[in-house]
Design a protein around this motif. Structure first.
Motif, PDB file in Angstrom:
ATOM      1  N   VAL A 120     -12.598   2.829 -10.476  1.00 52.80           N
ATOM      2  CA  VAL A 120     -12.682   2.078  -9.216  1.00 52.80           C
ATOM      3  C   VAL A 120     -13.175   0.659  -9.474  1.00 52.80           C
ATOM      4  O   VAL A 120     -12.684  -0.309  -8.876  1.00 52.80           O
ATOM      5  N   ALA A 121     -14.157   0.531 -10.375  1.00 57.23           N
ATOM      6  CA  ALA A 121     -14.684  -0.799 -10.684  1.00 57.23           C
ATOM      7  C   ALA A 121     -13.599  -1.708 -11.263  1.00 57.23           C
ATOM      8  O   ALA A 121     -13.584  -2.922 -11.011  1.00 57.23           O
ATOM      9  N   ALA A 122     -12.666  -1.102 -12.013  1.00 61.18           N
ATOM     10  CA  ALA A 122     -11.615  -1.901 -12.660  1.00 61.18           C
ATOM     11  C   ALA A 122     -10.412  -2.133 -11.765  1.00 61.18           C
ATOM     12  O   ALA A 122      -9.787  -3.206 -11.821  1.00 61.18           O
ATOM     13  N   HIS A 123     -10.064  -1.143 -10.923  1.00 56.71           N
ATOM     14  CA  HIS A 123      -8.790  -1.205 -10.209  1.00 56.71           C
ATOM     15  C   HIS A 123      -8.920  -1.125  -8.685  1.00 56.71           C
ATOM     16  O   HIS A 123      -7.920  -1.279  -7.986  1.00 56.71           O
ATOM     17  N   GLY A 124     -10.079  -0.840  -8.174  1.00 53.70           N
ATOM     18  CA  GLY A 124     -10.257  -0.794  -6.736  1.00 53.70           C
ATOM     19  C   GLY A 124     -10.232   0.621  -6.170  1.00 53.70           C
ATOM     20  O   GLY A 124      -9.736   1.563  -6.804  1.00 53.70           O
ATOM     21  N   LEU A 125     -10.763   0.768  -4.960  1.00 52.77           N
ATOM     22  CA  LEU A 125     -10.876   2.067  -4.308  1.00 52.77           C
ATOM     23  C   LEU A 125      -9.513   2.681  -4.019  1.00 52.77           C
ATOM     24  O   LEU A 125      -9.296   3.885  -4.198  1.00 52.77           O
ATOM     25  N   GLY A 126      -8.575   1.874  -3.569  1.00 54.18           N
ATOM     26  CA  GLY A 126      -7.248   2.384  -3.249  1.00 54.18           C
ATOM     27  C   GLY A 126      -6.554   2.992  -4.447  1.00 54.18           C
ATOM     28  O   GLY A 126      -5.827   3.990  -4.326  1.00 54.18           O
ATOM     29  N   ALA A 127      -6.785   2.443  -5.641  1.00 59.74           N
ATOM     30  CA  ALA A 127      -6.152   2.965  -6.851  1.00 59.74           C
ATOM     31  C   ALA A 127      -6.614   4.379  -7.153  1.00 59.74           C
ATOM     32  O   ALA A 127      -5.838   5.212  -7.641  1.00 59.74           O
ATOM     33  N   LEU A 128      -7.892   4.683  -6.852  1.00 55.34           N
ATOM     34  CA  LEU A 128      -8.399   6.048  -7.056  1.00 55.34           C
ATOM     35  C   LEU A 128      -7.666   7.029  -6.157  1.00 55.34           C
ATOM     36  O   LEU A 128      -7.318   8.143  -6.580  1.00 55.34           O
ATOM     37  N   PHE A 129      -7.386   6.631  -4.918  1.00 56.17           N
ATOM     38  CA  PHE A 129      -6.668   7.495  -3.984  1.00 56.17           C
ATOM     39  C   PHE A 129      -5.229   7.723  -4.449  1.00 56.17           C
ATOM     40  O   PHE A 129      -4.703   8.828  -4.333  1.00 56.17           O
ATOM     41  N   VAL A 130      -4.593   6.667  -4.951  1.00 52.46           N
ATOM     42  CA  VAL A 130      -3.226   6.806  -5.452  1.00 52.46           C
ATOM     43  C   VAL A 130      -3.202   7.747  -6.653  1.00 52.46           C
ATOM     44  O   VAL A 130      -2.318   8.611  -6.765  1.00 52.46           O
ATOM     45  N   LEU A 131      -4.160   7.598  -7.555  1.00 52.83           N
ATOM     46  CA  LEU A 131      -4.231   8.465  -8.732  1.00 52.83           C
ATOM     47  C   LEU A 131      -4.433   9.916  -8.319  1.00 52.83           C
ATOM     48  O   LEU A 131      -3.765  10.825  -8.830  1.00 52.83           O
ATOM     49  N   HIS A 132      -5.341  10.141  -7.379  1.00 49.21           N
ATOM     50  CA  HIS A 132      -5.593  11.500  -6.897  1.00 49.21           C
ATOM     51  C   HIS A 132      -4.358  12.079  -6.218  1.00 49.21           C
ATOM     52  O   HIS A 132      -3.969  13.225  -6.466  1.00 49.21           O
ATOM     53  N   GLY A 133      -3.722  11.282  -5.357  1.00 46.90           N
ATOM     54  CA  GLY A 133      -2.535  11.763  -4.660  1.00 46.90           C
ATOM     55  C   GLY A 133      -1.394  12.068  -5.601  1.00 46.90           C
ATOM     56  O   GLY A 133      -0.707  13.092  -5.470  1.00 46.90           O
ATOM     57  N   GLY A 134      -1.192  11.214  -6.585  1.00 47.30           N
ATOM     58  CA  GLY A 134      -0.137  11.459  -7.560  1.00 47.30           C
ATOM     59  C   GLY A 134      -0.382  12.727  -8.356  1.00 47.30           C
ATOM     60  O   GLY A 134       0.556  13.489  -8.643  1.00 47.30           O
ATOM     61  N   ALA A 135      -1.648  12.969  -8.711  1.00 47.64           N
ATOM     62  CA  ALA A 135      -1.982  14.188  -9.453  1.00 47.64           C
ATOM     63  C   ALA A 135      -1.705  15.427  -8.615  1.00 47.64           C
ATOM     64  O   ALA A 135      -1.196  16.441  -9.124  1.00 47.64           O
ATOM     65  N   MET A 136      -2.021  15.376  -7.319  1.00 50.24           N
ATOM     66  CA  MET A 136      -1.772  16.530  -6.446  1.00 50.24           C
ATOM     67  C   MET A 136      -0.286  16.816  -6.312  1.00 50.24           C
ATOM     68  O   MET A 136       0.148  17.977  -6.379  1.00 50.24           O
ATOM     69  N   VAL A 137       0.505  15.775  -6.121  1.00 45.39           N
ATOM     70  CA  VAL A 137       1.953  15.962  -6.001  1.00 45.39           C
ATOM     71  C   VAL A 137       2.524  16.521  -7.294  1.00 45.39           C
ATOM     72  O   VAL A 137       3.353  17.455  -7.284  1.00 45.39           O
ATOM     73  N   ALA A 138       2.087  15.998  -8.432  1.00 45.73           N
ATOM     74  CA  ALA A 138       2.570  16.482  -9.726  1.00 45.73           C
ATOM     75  C   ALA A 138       2.214  17.955  -9.928  1.00 45.73           C
ATOM     76  O   ALA A 138       3.041  18.748 -10.404  1.00 45.73           O
ATOM     77  N   LEU A 139       0.990  18.332  -9.551  1.00 44.71           N
ATOM     78  CA  LEU A 139       0.581  19.732  -9.669  1.00 44.71           C
ATOM     79  C   LEU A 139       1.413  20.623  -8.752  1.00 44.71           C
ATOM     80  O   LEU A 139       1.801  21.734  -9.131  1.00 44.71           O
ATOM     81  N   GLY A 140       1.669  20.144  -7.532  1.00 44.14           N
ATOM     82  CA  GLY A 140       2.479  20.930  -6.603  1.00 44.14           C
ATOM     83  C   GLY A 140       3.872  21.184  -7.148  1.00 44.14           C
ATOM     84  O   GLY A 140       4.386  22.311  -7.088  1.00 44.14           O
ATOM     85  N   LEU A 141       4.504  20.151  -7.703  1.00 42.05           N
ATOM     86  CA  LEU A 141       5.855  20.308  -8.256  1.00 42.05           C
ATOM     87  C   LEU A 141       5.831  21.212  -9.490  1.00 42.05           C
ATOM     88  O   LEU A 141       6.735  22.044  -9.682  1.00 42.05           O
TER      89      LEU A 141
END
Length: 385
Positions: free
Chosen positions: A148-169
C-alpha cells in the motif's frame, strides 16, 4: 484442492484485513464519515450474524461447488470495484454485498475440505482451515502494508479482487461436480424456518457453533484491547506473538491431541486451560507472558472446533448446516465481543475484563458438556473420549 480451499479462506479473511490493517488510511479517505467509519469494517459481519445458518441451507440446496465459485467471483468483482473508493454510503452497501460472499465461502469451503480429505488428513486439514483468519491478517500486515505504501490503497483492493477471481476460476476447474444435497421445498419459508429450528435444537449440528460463540466473543476483542493495557515496551512484541502462537498450536498440537481425544474434548481442554491462564493473572503472574499463553491455549479451541463438525455430523448436509451455525455464531461473536469488553473496561480494570472472559469460557465448557449429555441421551453412547 485442500490448499486451494484454504487459500479461498485466506481471501475471505482478507475481506476484513484489507480494511482493518490500513484502517488509518480509510479514516483519511472518508474523513467526513466521522465515528461511522467503523461500519466499513464491521458491516460485512451483518449478513453472517443474521443469516449464517441460511448459508448452510443454500449450500444444501445448490451444492458446495457452485456456491463457493460464485462467492469468490462476487467477492473479487466487488473488491476490484471498491478500489475506486466510491462515496461512503455506496461503499457501505458494497460491504453488505461482500458479506454475502464472505458467508458463502466460510460455509462451503470447510464443508468441502471435510468431504474431500482422506481420513488420515482430515484433522490436519481442518486445523489448517482454522488458521485462515490469523494467517490472512499476518500476510496483509507483513506484505500488504509495504504494498500500500508503494502503490496505494486501491492497488491492494485490485490485488485482492484479482486473487479471488483467479481462485474462483481455478476451483471451478479442479473441484469435482456434485449434486445438490436437497430438493426445493414446497412449503417455502415455513420449511426454511423449520430447518433452522431443527438445526439449533440438534446437539450434533449446534454444538460446535455454540462453543465457537464463546471463543469469538473474546478472540478479536482481546487482540484489539490487550496490547494497549500492557507496558509500552512490550506491546508490539506481544501483539505480534498472540495470533502467531494460536496458529502454531492449531497446526501442531491439535492434530496430536486428536489422536487421543475427540474434537469436543480438545475444545473443553482449551477453554479450561484458558481459565487457568487467566487465574494466573489474579495470582500475580506476568501479564505479557500470560497474554501470549492465553492465545496459545485458545489455539486448541480454534483448531478443534472445526474438527468437531465432521466428527459429530456424518452427512454432508448436516456438516453444511453445522458450518452455517459456526459462521453465524462467529459473526455474532465478532460483532458483540469488542463492544461488550469495552463496556466492561470502562467500568472495571484489566482484571474485570479477564474475569468476564473467563465467564465466557466457562459457558463454553458448560454448553459442550450439556450438548454431550444430550447426545448420550439420544444414542446411549458417550463421545467424551
Amino acid at each position: 484442492m485442500i490448499l486451494l480451499l484454504w487459500l479461498a479462506g485466506l481471501a475471505a479473511a482478507a475481506q476484513f484485513a484489507k480494511i482493518a490493517v490500513p484502517f488509518d488510511l480509510f479514516r483519511q479517505q472518508y474523513a467526513g464519515a466521522g465515528p461511522h467509519i467503523g461500519w466499513v469494517l464491521t458491516f460485512i459481519s451483518a449478513i453472517g450474524a443474521v443469516a449464517g445458518m441460511s448459508a448452510g441451507v443454500v449450500v444444501n440446496r445448490f451444492g458446495c461447488k457452485p456456491v463457493l465459485v460464485l462467492a469468490l467471483l462476487l467477492g473479487g468483482s466487488l473488491s476490484v470495484w471498491q478500489a475506486e473508493m466510491p462515496v461512503f454510503s455506496t461503499m457501505l452497501f458494497s460491504r453488505l454485498l461482500e458479506g454475502v460472499s464472505h458467508l458463502a465461502i466460510v460455509v462451503a469451503a470447510p464443508t468441502l475440505i471435510a468431504e474431500i480429505s482422506p481420513d488420515r488428513l482430515r484433522n490436519f486439514a481442518l486445523a489448517l482451515w482454522s488458521t485462515f483468519f490469523g494467517v490472512a491478517f499476518a500476510l496483509v500486515s507483513w506484505l500488504g502494508t509495504p504494498f500500500v505504501a508503494a502503490h496505494g490503497l486501491g492497488a491492494l483492493f485490485v490485488l485482492h479482487g484479482g486473487a479471488m477471481v483467479a481462485l474462483g476460476l481455478c476451483l471451478a476447474m479442479v473441484l469435482p461436480s456434485a449434486p445438490r444435497l436437497s430438493e426445493p421445498d414446497s412449503d417455502g419459508i415455513k420449511s426454511f424456518l423449520v430447518k433452522h429450528i431443527a438445526a439449533y435444537r440438534s446437539p450434533r449440528i449446534a454444538a460446535p457453533g455454540l462453543g465457537w460463540l464463546c471463543y469469538t466473543l473474546t478472540f478479536v476483542s482481546l487482540l484489539a484491547l490487550l496490547p494497549a493495557l500492557l507496558p509500552q515496551d512490550v506491546r508490539a512484541m506481544v501483539a505480534g506473538l498472540m495470533p502467531l502462537v494460536s496458529i502454531l498450536v492449531s497446526l501442531v498440537f491439535v492434530p496430536l491431541l486428536l489422536t487421543r481425544l475427540t474434537g469436543v474434548s480438545v475444545v473443553i481442554v482449551g477453554f479450561a486451560l484458558a481459565i487457568a491462564v487467566i487465574a494466573g493473572v489474579f495470582l500475580g503472574g506476568p501479564v505479557p507472558v500470560l497474554s501470549v499463553a492465553l492465545f496459545a491455549v485458545l489455539g486448541l479451541v480454534q483448531g478443534a472446533s472445526f474438527v468437531a463438525i465432521p466428527q459429530l455430523n456424518t452427512t454432508l448436509a448436516d456438516r453444511a448446516m453445522a458450518n452455517g451455525a459456526m459462521a453465524q455464531m462467529g459473526n455474532i461473536g465478532n460483532l458483540l465481543g469488542t463492544p461488550i469488553l469495552l463496556f466492561i473496561l470502562a467500568r472495571a480494570d484489566l482484571q474485570g475484563v479477564l474475569l468476564s472472559v473467563a465467564v465466557f469460557y466457562l459457558a463454553g465448557i458448560f454448553l459442550h458438556i450439556w450438548m454431550r449429555a444430550r447426545r448420550m441421551a439420544e444414542t446411549g453412547f458417550s463421545d467424551a473420549v
